[in-house]
Design an enzyme around this catalytic site. Structure first.
Site, short mmCIF file in Angstrom:
data_model
loop_
_atom_site.label_atom_id
_atom_site.label_comp_id
_atom_site.label_asym_id
_atom_site.label_seq_id
_atom_site.Cartn_x
_atom_site.Cartn_y
_atom_site.Cartn_z
N LYS A 73 -9.70 2.48 -2.86
CA LYS A 73 -10.12 1.80 -1.64
C LYS A 73 -11.56 2.16 -1.30
O LYS A 73 -11.93 3.33 -1.28
CB LYS A 73 -9.19 2.17 -0.49
CG LYS A 73 -9.44 1.37 0.77
CD LYS A 73 -8.44 1.73 1.87
CE LYS A 73 -8.70 0.89 3.12
NZ LYS A 73 -7.82 1.28 4.24
N GLU A 118 0.84 -1.20 0.00
CA GLU A 118 0.00 0.00 0.00
C GLU A 118 0.87 1.25 0.00
O GLU A 118 1.89 1.31 0.70
CB GLU A 118 -0.88 -0.03 1.25
CG GLU A 118 -1.71 1.22 1.50
CD GLU A 118 -2.39 1.18 2.86
OE1 GLU A 118 -3.27 2.02 3.09
OE2 GLU A 118 -2.03 0.31 3.69
N CYS A 120 -5.13 -2.70 2.63
CA CYS A 120 -5.05 -2.68 4.09
C CYS A 120 -6.19 -3.49 4.72
O CYS A 120 -6.33 -4.67 4.43
CB CYS A 120 -5.04 -1.24 4.58
SG CYS A 120 -4.53 -1.07 6.31
#
Length: 510
Positions: free
Chosen positions: A328, A263, A378
């Site tokens: 995301k 990430e 994540c």
């Protein structure tokens, strides 16, 4: 009177011990037997309790469990958010105290309903923790069973279903405590020991009973980059050039079908990169006589007018640079978006890029040859029901899953182990190989049965390379969770409690 108070505090202490054991059952190594023992102790502590006593014992259990599981958040707030130690500890304490309200409510419901239906109350509690205000089901009970006999049910019922079954068994053990010396009690204890045995002992049984809902597709040569960039160096102008140089060297020279970075491996927006840097990188992924190379690269995207996103960019396959983009979807409060009324708190922190746009839920996959890669960023892999939304159509469902994460925020703590087990559970639920690319560890290849095939040492700069086999097909969990999320489990809990209540009323009439 004082003796009664001491006794009450003793039971609260037992509940807290049970909470600590629950935390230890999930990580660093999953311990199915310890998880069942933990919940059995907690149920035992609730027997004969008043509503007030149940609330205290429920809160004690929840706070000990969740503070022991989430203490590493302190590091991100104090070391990298520059919040004073006292304020950081208070913030973690408030968060875990809020999350502990869920098991407290489960304990209250159990006692007020006449000490019945504990597993249903616990399931409602966990579903609330998983969904309310965005949800944060970290260290859920089911993760203790990523290894062991119950893991064969993960493709059917998911992590919360596993937790429900394990908690139900714990409550059943307590209910049968007066019959332990009977033949039936011996059977119950024997079955418990089978579940509680070390997973390495029960692995042959688990493998023999597992059902494959998916079939092999193609294989890819995959490389995972573990850059090991410390969080206080990630946005430091004195270190950015070295970070960019290392990633450029690996991305341009590794001969793999797919390269996956962590990430925000590239910590700058494309327009802020050195002149020509991004163009040279993209050009290196143009098809050649040696074949087609691809990469999934974590980096921020956007601008001040349109807003910013925590994103993944896909390169390769002859497409225009940056054609594939994944933003995301499940954002973290405070880290990636600011909850209403908390702007003052965020201003105390000095963490850059803290307010992002949200992506779409069922995002398209990144195509590499005949394989489809489903990326997540994540903690998105914490939400299996959201990941399952990508499996609504078997023809477009990912054949591999990839998580791009940066856990440097939390140092070399148990958070790394917990996150690895989360990825393993998602691999089990979807029966897909999982590419776990992290900044500081644990970068790993996980097969479709949740088994770690390869990983590199943590807190080191390394490249993990290997062959990964994709899978096609859809598991029962992916099918129902993709359509309805966690609603079926919620209905199960409500109907279960309703059935128990109906039986109680009929018993009272008789």
């Amino acid at each position: 009177m004082s003796g009664g108070r001491r006794s009450g505090l003793g039971w609260a202490g037992l509940a807290a011990l049970a909470g600590l054991l629950q935390a230890l059952s999930v990580a660093p190594t999953p311990q199915p037997g310890l998880q069942i023992l933990a919940w059995a102790l907690w149920v035992w502590s609730l027997q004969g309790a008043s509503p007030q006593q149940a609330a205290l014992r429920g809160f004690s259990f929840g706070w000990a469990w969740l503070s022991s599981s989430l203490w590493w958040i302190f590091i991100s707030l104090n070391s990298y958010g520059h919040l004073p130690a006292v304020a950081s500890a208070a913030a973690v304490g408030l968060l875990t105290a809020f999350l502990a309200l869920f098991p407290m409510l489960a304990a209250l419901g159990y006692v007020r309903s006449g000490f019945s239906g504990f597993a249903f109350w616990a399931l409602l509690s966990e579903l609330g923790r998983a969904t309310l205000l965005g949800g944060f089901p970290w260290a859920a009970p089911g993760y203790a069973h990523v290894d062991g006999p119950l893991s064969i049910l993960a493709p059917w019922i998911g992590v919360h279903g596993l937790g429900f079954l394990a908690v139900a068994w714990s409550a059943f053990l307590v209910a049968q405590r007066k019959r332990w010396r009977s033949a039936a009690g011996a059977v119950v204890i024997g079955l418990t020991l089978v579940v509680a045995l070390p997973p390495t002992w029960t692995a042959p049984i688990t493998q023999a009973l597992s059902v494959d809902f998916t079939q092999p597709s193609g294989t890819l040569r995959v490389a995972l980059l573990q850059s090991n960039v410390m969080q206080d160096e990630k946005f430091d102008l004195d270190h950015i050039d070295a970070v960019l140089d290392w990633h450029a060297e690996q991305l341009q020279n590794i001969k793999a079908d797919l390269i996956v970075t962590p990430e925000t491996a590239i910590p700058l927006l494309p327009q802020l990169l050195p002149t020509g840097w991004w163009e040279r990188l993209a050009a290196s992924f143009e098809p050649s006589a040696a074949g087609s190379r691809h990469a999934l690269i974590g980096m921020p995207l956007g601008n001040r007018r349109q807003g910013y996103s925590n994103a993944v960019v896909g390169l390769g396959g002859g497409a225009a640079a940056g054609t594939y983009r994944y933003d995301k979807y499940h954002l973290l409060p405070f880290g990636e978006f600011v909850p209403f009324g908390f702007r003052w708190f965020v201003e105390l922190l000095q963490i850059p890029l803290g307010d992002f746009n949200r992506g779409v839920l069922a995002a398209p996959s990144f195509t590499v040859g005949q394989e489809r890669i489903g990326p997540s960023i994540c903690v998105e892999d914490l939400y299996g029901e959201e990941m399952a939304s990508r499996f609504m159509a078997a023809s477009t469902a990912p054949t591999m899953l990839a998580s791009l994460s940066n856990l440097a925020w939390f140092g070399p703590t148990v958070a790394l182990d917990q996150h690895l087990h989360i990825a393993r559970m998602r691999a089990l639920e979807m029966q897909r190989p999982f590419l776990h690319a992290t900044n500081t560890g644990a970068s790993a290849f996980i097969d479709h049965r949740g088994v770690v095939q390869q990983q590199v040492p943590r807190q080191t700069r390394a490249v993990l390379e290997g062959w990964v086999q994709g899978r096609t097909g859809v598991t029962p969990f992916a099918r129902w969770a993709g359509r309805w999320g966690l609603i079926p489990l919620g209905l199960l809990a409500i109907l279960g409690l309703g059935f128990i209540r109906l039986r109680q009323r009929r018993g009272a009439k008789c």
